[in-house]
Design a protein around this motif. Structure first.
Motif, PDB file in Angstrom:
ATOM      1  N   LEU A  51       0.821  -1.205   0.000  1.00 42.35           N
ATOM      2  CA  LEU A  51       0.000   0.000   0.000  1.00 42.35           C
ATOM      3  C   LEU A  51       0.858   1.259   0.000  1.00 42.35           C
ATOM      4  O   LEU A  51       0.421   2.322  -0.460  1.00 42.35           O
ATOM      5  CB  LEU A  51      -0.931   0.011   1.224  1.00 42.35           C
ATOM      6  CG  LEU A  51      -1.967  -1.097   1.316  1.00 42.35           C
ATOM      7  CD1 LEU A  51      -2.800  -0.938   2.572  1.00 42.35           C
ATOM      8  CD2 LEU A  51      -2.874  -1.108   0.087  1.00 42.35           C
ATOM      9  N   ILE A  52       2.058   1.164   0.527  1.00 36.55           N
ATOM     10  CA  ILE A  52       2.946   2.321   0.611  1.00 36.55           C
ATOM     11  C   ILE A  52       3.748   2.499  -0.673  1.00 36.55           C
ATOM     12  O   ILE A  52       3.944   3.625  -1.150  1.00 36.55           O
ATOM     13  CB  ILE A  52       3.907   2.172   1.813  1.00 36.55           C
ATOM     14  CG1 ILE A  52       3.108   1.950   3.110  1.00 36.55           C
ATOM     15  CG2 ILE A  52       4.797   3.407   1.945  1.00 36.55           C
ATOM     16  CD1 ILE A  52       2.213   3.091   3.499  1.00 36.55           C
ATOM     17  N   LEU A  63      -2.011   7.086   5.964  1.00 34.74           N
ATOM     18  CA  LEU A  63      -2.177   5.650   5.738  1.00 34.74           C
ATOM     19  C   LEU A  63      -1.153   4.857   6.537  1.00 34.74           C
ATOM     20  O   LEU A  63      -1.479   3.826   7.141  1.00 34.74           O
ATOM     21  CB  LEU A  63      -2.038   5.345   4.245  1.00 34.74           C
ATOM     22  CG  LEU A  63      -1.896   3.867   3.857  1.00 34.74           C
ATOM     23  CD1 LEU A  63      -3.191   3.117   4.138  1.00 34.74           C
ATOM     24  CD2 LEU A  63      -1.501   3.731   2.384  1.00 34.74           C
ATOM     25  N   TRP A  64       0.079   5.315   6.533  1.00 33.17           N
ATOM     26  CA  TRP A  64       1.158   4.629   7.250  1.00 33.17           C
ATOM     27  C   TRP A  64       0.860   4.558   8.747  1.00 33.17           C
ATOM     28  O   TRP A  64       0.995   3.500   9.362  1.00 33.17           O
ATOM     29  CB  TRP A  64       2.467   5.359   6.974  1.00 33.17           C
ATOM     30  CG  TRP A  64       3.665   4.783   7.638  1.00 33.17           C
ATOM     31  CD1 TRP A  64       4.285   3.601   7.345  1.00 33.17           C
ATOM     32  CD2 TRP A  64       4.421   5.364   8.698  1.00 33.17           C
ATOM     33  NE1 TRP A  64       5.381   3.416   8.154  1.00 33.17           N
ATOM     34  CE2 TRP A  64       5.491   4.484   8.997  1.00 33.17           C
ATOM     35  CE3 TRP A  64       4.310   6.557   9.421  1.00 33.17           C
ATOM     36  CZ2 TRP A  64       6.425   4.765   9.998  1.00 33.17           C
ATOM     37  CZ3 TRP A  64       5.244   6.833  10.413  1.00 33.17           C
ATOM     38  CH2 TRP A  64       6.277   5.930  10.688  1.00 33.17           C
ATOM     39  N   THR A  69      -7.113   5.751  -4.131  1.00 33.12           N
ATOM     40  CA  THR A  69      -8.416   6.191  -3.644  1.00 33.12           C
ATOM     41  C   THR A  69      -8.599   5.859  -2.170  1.00 33.12           C
ATOM     42  O   THR A  69      -9.099   6.688  -1.391  1.00 33.12           O
ATOM     43  CB  THR A  69      -9.542   5.532  -4.468  1.00 33.12           C
ATOM     44  OG1 THR A  69      -9.363   5.824  -5.852  1.00 33.12           O
ATOM     45  CG2 THR A  69     -10.902   6.055  -4.028  1.00 33.12           C
ATOM     46  N   TYR A  70      -8.194   4.661  -1.766  1.00 31.69           N
ATOM     47  CA  TYR A  70      -8.325   4.277  -0.360  1.00 31.69           C
ATOM     48  C   TYR A  70      -7.453   5.153   0.532  1.00 31.69           C
ATOM     49  O   TYR A  70      -7.865   5.563   1.628  1.00 31.69           O
ATOM     50  CB  TYR A  70      -7.936   2.808  -0.185  1.00 31.69           C
ATOM     51  CG  TYR A  70      -8.069   2.311   1.239  1.00 31.69           C
ATOM     52  CD1 TYR A  70      -9.320   2.193   1.834  1.00 31.69           C
ATOM     53  CD2 TYR A  70      -6.946   1.978   1.988  1.00 31.69           C
ATOM     54  CE1 TYR A  70      -9.451   1.744   3.142  1.00 31.69           C
ATOM     55  CE2 TYR A  70      -7.063   1.527   3.287  1.00 31.69           C
ATOM     56  CZ  TYR A  70      -8.311   1.409   3.858  1.00 31.69           C
ATOM     57  OH  TYR A  70      -8.449   0.968   5.163  1.00 31.69           O
ATOM     58  N   THR A  71      -6.269   5.480   0.060  1.00 35.42           N
ATOM     59  CA  THR A  71      -5.369   6.340   0.831  1.00 35.42           C
ATOM     60  C   THR A  71      -5.976   7.728   1.006  1.00 35.42           C
ATOM     61  O   THR A  71      -5.969   8.288   2.112  1.00 35.42           O
ATOM     62  CB  THR A  71      -4.000   6.451   0.138  1.00 35.42           C
ATOM     63  OG1 THR A  71      -3.458   5.140  -0.052  1.00 35.42           O
ATOM     64  CG2 THR A  71      -3.033   7.276   0.964  1.00 35.42           C
ATOM     65  N   GLU A  72      -6.496   8.304  -0.074  1.00 35.11           N
ATOM     66  CA  GLU A  72      -7.126   9.621   0.010  1.00 35.11           C
ATOM     67  C   GLU A  72      -8.403   9.570   0.851  1.00 35.11           C
ATOM     68  O   GLU A  72      -8.726  10.535   1.545  1.00 35.11           O
ATOM     69  CB  GLU A  72      -7.427  10.145  -1.398  1.00 35.11           C
ATOM     70  CG  GLU A  72      -6.202  10.498  -2.228  1.00 35.11           C
ATOM     71  CD  GLU A  72      -5.452  11.711  -1.700  1.00 35.11           C
ATOM     72  OE1 GLU A  72      -6.020  12.446  -0.853  1.00 35.11           O
ATOM     73  OE2 GLU A  72      -4.300  11.918  -2.123  1.00 35.11           O
TER      74      GLU A  72
END
Length: 270
Positions: free
Chosen positions: A114-115, A128-129, A218-221
Motif C-alpha cells: 500500500l505504501i 495511511l502509514w 483512492t483508499y489512501t485519500e
C-alpha cells in the motif's frame, strides 16, 4: 506515535525509510575502518598503519592513547564491523550495505504494497502509514493515555471512536466509501467490520495493474479525508458532507494519477 528507530526502517518492514543519522554516522565510520583494515592505496591510510598500527592485528590491537580523537573513533568502529557479515557488494555501495546491516533484520509487513508506488498525496500516504500501524490518535487511545476527551464519534454521533469504528463501522465513513465505490463502479464486501474492508483492499491492490493503482490511491485519500474531516469538526467546527469530500477525492485522483490512471478515471462518470 512511533519510535524513531521504527520510522527509520525500510518501508518494506513498516518504516518510512528516513535516514537514521546516528546509524549513518556509524556506517560511514565503519567504512573508513574497513578501508584501513584492507590497506587501501591511500596516503593517509599508509600513514595510520606506519604510526599507529605498526603491523598489529587491527581487530585485536589496543588503541593507542596518544592517537587523535578522530582516529580513536575510526579504530573503535571495529566493534560495529564485527557485527555485520563480510560485504560482498561493490566498494561504492559498501556504506549502504553496512548501514542496512546495522539497522538489523526485521520482518516485512503485509501492507507494504500500500505504501509502495502510491500516487496519493504524501500527507495522505503518511496518514495511511500511521493507520496501518494503528497509531492514529483516536479517542480510545487518548483516553488510555489519561487524556480527558469526548469519546463519542464526531462524524456519526452514535458510538465511541476507535480505529475500527472510524474507518469501518461509522455510518459517515461507510457512506463516503460507498460513494467512491459507486464512482469507480466497484463493490466491496458486505459488513461493517474494518478488518473485512482492509482485507479486501489488500487483495485488490496486488500487482501493478491500473485498477490496483486506482484502489490504492483512492483508499489512501479516503483515509486522509476522513481523518481531516474528523479534525476539522473537533478543532475548527467546520463540517462537510460526503458528496463534497468524495468530489475532492475524485479530483485529486485525476490530478495525481499517472496517464494510465487518468485515462481510466476519465471514462467514469461521477
Amino acid at each position: 506515535m512511533l519510535a524513531w528507530e521504527r520510522v527509520c526502517l525500510p518501508k518494506a518492514t513498516g518504516g518510512y525509510n528516513i535516514t537514521n543519522i546516528q546509524v549513518s554516522y556509524k556506517a560511514a565510520t565503519a567504512k573508513t575502518f574497513w578501508d584501513i583494515a584492507h590497506k587501501a592505496d591511500k596516503m593517509w591510510i599508509k600513514w595510520i598503519h606506519l604510526y599507529y598500527i605498526k603491523g598489529q592485528n587491527i581487530f585485536e590491537m589496543r588503541i593507542p592513547n596518544q592517537t587523535s580523537w578522530i582516529v580513536k573513533k575510526i579504530l573503535g568502529a571495529r566493534d560495529d564491523i564485527k557485527q555485520i557479515q563480510r560485504p560482498t557488494v561493490q566498494k561504492k555501495t559498501i556504506i549502504r550495505y553496512i548501514y542496512n546491516q546495522l539497522l538489523g533484520d526485521h520482518p516485512k509487513v503485509e501492507w507494504r504494497r500500500l505504501i509502495y508506488h502510491n500516487r496519493a498525496r504524501p500527507k495522505a500516504t503518511f496518514t495511511l502509514w500511521l493507520h496501518c500501524h494503528g497509531k492514529l490518535s483516536t479517542t480510545d487511545r487518548l483516553r488510555k493515555w489519561g487524556i480527558n476527551v469526548q469519546s463519542l464519534c464526531v462524524l456519526c454521533q452514535v458510538s465511541d471512536e476507535s480505529r475500527d469504528h472510524r474507518f469501518g463501522e461509522c455510518s459517515f465513513s461507510r457512506g463516503l466509501w460507498s460513494r467512491l465505490l459507486q464512482w469507480l463502479q466497484m463493490q466491496s464486501p458486505l459488513g461493517q467490520a474494518w478488518t473485512n474492508l482492509f482485507t479486501w483492499i489488500m487483495q485488490k491492490t496486488k500487482g501493478r495493474t491500473t485498477t490496483a493503482k486506482i484502489i490504492k490511491m483512492t483508499y489512501t485519500e479516503f483515509l486522509h479525508a476522513i481523518w481531516k474531516e474528523r479534525k476539522n469538526r473537533i478543532f475548527k467546527g467546520e463540517t462537510r458532507d460526503q458528496e463534497s469530500i468524495a468530489r475532492e477525492i475524485a479530483c485529486v485522483s485525476n490530478i495525481r494519477g499517472t496517464s494510465d490512471i487518468r485515462n481510466q478515471l476519465q471514462k467514469l462518470s461521477f
